[in-house]
Write a protein that holds these residues in place. Structure first.
Motif, PDB file in Angstrom:
ATOM      1  N   LEU A  81       0.833  -1.192   0.000  1.00 34.32           N
ATOM      2  CA  LEU A  81       0.000   0.000   0.000  1.00 34.32           C
ATOM      3  C   LEU A  81       0.875   1.253   0.000  1.00 34.32           C
ATOM      4  CD1 LEU A  81      -2.954  -0.831   2.425  1.00 34.32           C
ATOM      5  CD2 LEU A  81      -3.110  -0.210   0.013  1.00 34.32           C
ATOM      6  N   LEU A  84      -3.253   5.842   1.005  1.00 36.51           N
ATOM      7  CA  LEU A  84      -4.660   5.679   1.388  1.00 36.51           C
ATOM      8  C   LEU A  84      -5.288   7.063   1.372  1.00 36.51           C
ATOM      9  CD1 LEU A  84      -4.214   3.212   4.384  1.00 36.51           C
ATOM     10  CD2 LEU A  84      -5.244   2.668   2.175  1.00 36.51           C
ATOM     11  N   ASP A  87     -10.761   7.424   4.576  1.00 34.36           N
ATOM     12  CA  ASP A  87     -10.765   6.699   5.853  1.00 34.36           C
ATOM     13  C   ASP A  87     -12.209   6.447   6.282  1.00 34.36           C
ATOM     14  OD1 ASP A  87      -9.899   5.460   8.164  1.00 34.36           O
ATOM     15  OD2 ASP A  87      -8.348   6.961   8.560  1.00 34.36           O
ATOM     16  N   ALA A  99      -7.315   4.287  -2.902  1.00 33.43           N
ATOM     17  CA  ALA A  99      -5.982   3.873  -2.446  1.00 33.43           C
ATOM     18  C   ALA A  99      -5.149   3.479  -3.655  1.00 33.43           C
ATOM     19  CB  ALA A  99      -6.092   2.715  -1.459  1.00 33.43           C
ATOM     20  N   ARG A 192     -11.922   1.015   7.579  1.00 35.55           N
ATOM     21  CA  ARG A 192     -10.638   0.831   6.885  1.00 35.55           C
ATOM     22  C   ARG A 192      -9.927  -0.334   7.559  1.00 35.55           C
ATOM     23  NH1 ARG A 192      -5.549   2.608   8.078  1.00 35.55           N
ATOM     24  NH2 ARG A 192      -6.312   4.140   9.577  1.00 35.55           N
ATOM     25  N   LEU A 196      -1.210   1.932   5.914  1.00 34.40           N
ATOM     26  CA  LEU A 196      -0.245   2.371   4.910  1.00 34.40           C
ATOM     27  C   LEU A 196       1.055   1.584   5.053  1.00 34.40           C
ATOM     28  CD1 LEU A 196       0.005   4.555   2.684  1.00 34.40           C
ATOM     29  CD2 LEU A 196       1.166   5.980   4.376  1.00 34.40           C
ATOM     30  N   VAL A 206      -9.597  -3.823   1.693  1.00 36.59           N
ATOM     31  CA  VAL A 206      -8.924  -2.654   2.266  1.00 36.59           C
ATOM     32  C   VAL A 206      -9.952  -1.757   2.964  1.00 36.59           C
ATOM     33  CG1 VAL A 206      -7.496  -0.645   1.765  1.00 36.59           C
ATOM     34  CG2 VAL A 206      -7.140  -2.777   0.500  1.00 36.59           C
TER      35      VAL A 206
END
Length: 372
Positions: A81, A84, A87, A99, A192, A196, A206
Motif C-alpha cells: 500500500l 490511502l 478513511d 488507495a 478501513r 499504509l 482494504v
C-alpha cells in the motif's frame, strides 16, 4: 281493692313497654348484623364473558438493516500500500480513487517492455525489407528457395515476438491501472481494514463500502407466516423510533437451517434516515379462526399442573353470591389482555379484580366492570 287494680295495670303496662323495647332492640341487632355481614363480604369486580370466533394475533419479528450495496473492496493483485486517500466515515463517489499500490517494479517492467518492443519492431522492419529483396532475387533466379523460406520465417517469428511483447505490455499497463483502487459505487466508508505500507494479497479487503441508497431490512419469519405474504406487499417496519411502511422485495425459497425461518427482503423508503446494521422489527397481524374469550390479564391466576385458573361468580344454594374456580387455556396474550378457552361459558360473570384474596366457594360482593 282499688289499689290492687292500679298495681296490676301498672305491672301490665311495664311488661308491654319492656316487650316493645326488647323487640326494638332485636330488630336493631338484626339490621346491624346484616350490615356487618355485608361488610365482611370480599369486594370483587366482574365482567360478563363474550365469546369470539376468532382473534387478531399480533407478532413482532426481528431482523437487521443492510444496504443492497455493501461490500469489502480490495485490489485485484497483491502489493504494498503506497497511499490511502480515504478513511472510515468518508463519503465517496463512484469512480473516486481510494488507495494506490506501489507500482515502481511495474513501471520499470513497462519501460523495459517498451524498449524491447521498439527493438523488435526495428528487427521486424529490417526482416521485411530483406524479405522483399529475396523475393525480387528469387524471381530472377538469384536466390534459392531456402533463402526465401528463411526470410519469410524470420518475418513471421519477429511478428509473433512483437505480438507477445504487446500483450505483455498491455498486461503490465493493466496491472498498473489495477494498482489504483476506485469506488465501484457511491457510498460511505464504514471501515478501513489495512494500514499504509502493508503488503496486501489479491482480494484482501482494504475498505468496507456501504451504499447510501437501497436500504433493505432482512427479517426472518416462520414458514406459516411467510406463506401468507407475497412480493410487493406493504408491511409495517420499525427501526429505532421510526415507524415506516416497507415493501416486500423478495421472499426466500428456503428455510434457514439455524433459525428455522424464511428470510424476507423488505425495501424501505430511501428518504428514511437509517444506518446499516440497525435492528429492524416487522409488525405482523394475522386473524386466527379459534373460538374463545378475551379477558384482562388480571383475571388469570396460577393453577395446578401448568394450567391457568379464573374465578366466576355464581348464586349459591341459599341465594348468596359465591365464587367458582375454573381451568382455562391461554391461546394468546398481548400487553393487557389474554384470549382464553376452557371450562367457561358466554355471559358468565368473570372476576377480574380482587383474585388474590379469593378461594373457591367464598361469598363475595360483586361490582360490574367496564367492558374491554
Amino acid at each position: 281493692m282499688h289499689g290492687i287494680n292500679q298495681r296490676v295495670i301498672k305491672a301490665s303496662t311495664s311488661v308491654v313497654v319492656i316487650a316493645a323495647l326488647s323487640a326494638g332492640t332485636l330488630s336493631g341487632c338484626s339490621e346491624q348484623e346484616a350490615v356487618q355481614t355485608q361488610a365482611r363480604l370480599q369486594p370483587v369486580t366482574t365482567l360478563a364473558l363474550t365469546k369470539s370466533d376468532s382473534f387478531e394475533q399480533h407478532q413482532t419479528y426481528t431482523g437487521v438493516i443492510r444496504s443492497a450495496n455493501t461490500t469489502g473492496i480490495g485490489f485485484e493483485l497483491g502489493g504494498k500500500l503506497d497511499s490511502l486517500l480515504v478513511d472510515s466515515g468518508d463519503s465517496v463517489a463512484q469512480g473516486q480513487i481510494l488507495a494506490k499500490l506501489d507500482t515502481s517494479l511495474l513501471l520499470a517492467e513497462q519501460k523495459q517492455l517498451k524498449a524491447t518492443l521498439k527493438q523488435t519492431q526495428s528487427d521486424l522492419d529490417l526482416a521485411i525489407n530483406n524479405l522483399d529483396r529475396v523475393v525480387k532475387l528469387s524471381k530472377q533466379n538469384y536466390a534459392s528457395e531456402q533463402q526465401l523460406d528463411e526470410s519469410e520465417q524470420r518475418v513471421q517469428s519477429l511478428k509473433a515476438s512483437k505480438q507477445s511483447l504487446e500483450a505483455n505490455l498491455d498486461s503490465t499497463s493493466l496491472r498498473i491501472e489495477k494498482s489504483t483502487l476506485v469506488a465501484p459505487f457511491s457510498g460511505i466508508i464504514s471501515k478501513r481494514q489495512q494500514n499504509l505500507g502493508e503488503v496486501v494479497n489479491a482480494g484482501t479487503p482494504v475498505f468496507t463500502l456501504i451504499g447510501q441508497h437501497n436500504q433493505l431490512a432482512y427479517i426472518g419469519v416462520p414458514v406459516d407466516v411467510a406463506q401468507t405474504l407475497r412480493t410487493n406487499q406493504q408491511v409495517d417496519v420499525t427501526v429505532g423510533k421510526h415507524d415506516m411502511v416497507g415493501l416486500i422485495a423478495g421472499i426466500s425459497g428456503e428455510v434457514d437451517t439455524v433459525t428455522r425461518t424464511v428470510q424476507l427482503r423488505i425495501a424501505l423508503d430511501p428518504k428514511e434516515t437509517i444506518i446499516n446494521g440497525e435492528i429492524a422489527y416487522l409488525d405482523y397481524q394475522q386473524t386466527m379462526a379459534t373460538q374463545g374469550y378475551w379477558v384482562p390479564i388480571s383475571a388469570l391466576t396460577d393453577g395446578v399442573r401448568g394450567l391457568w385458573n379464573v374465578f366466576v361468580v355464581k348464586q349459591g344454594e341459599q341465594g348468596q353470591t359465591v365464587t367458582e374456580r375454573r381451568d382455562v387455556e391461554i391461546i394468546y396474550t398481548d400487553d393487557t389482555k389474554a384470549f382464553i378457552k376452557g371450562a367457561i361459558d358466554a355471559n358468565e360473570l368473570l372476576v377480574v379484580e380482587g383474585l388474590h384474596k379469593l378461594v373457591a366457594g367464598q361469598q363475595v360482593s360483586p361490582t360490574p366492570a367496564e367492558a374491554l
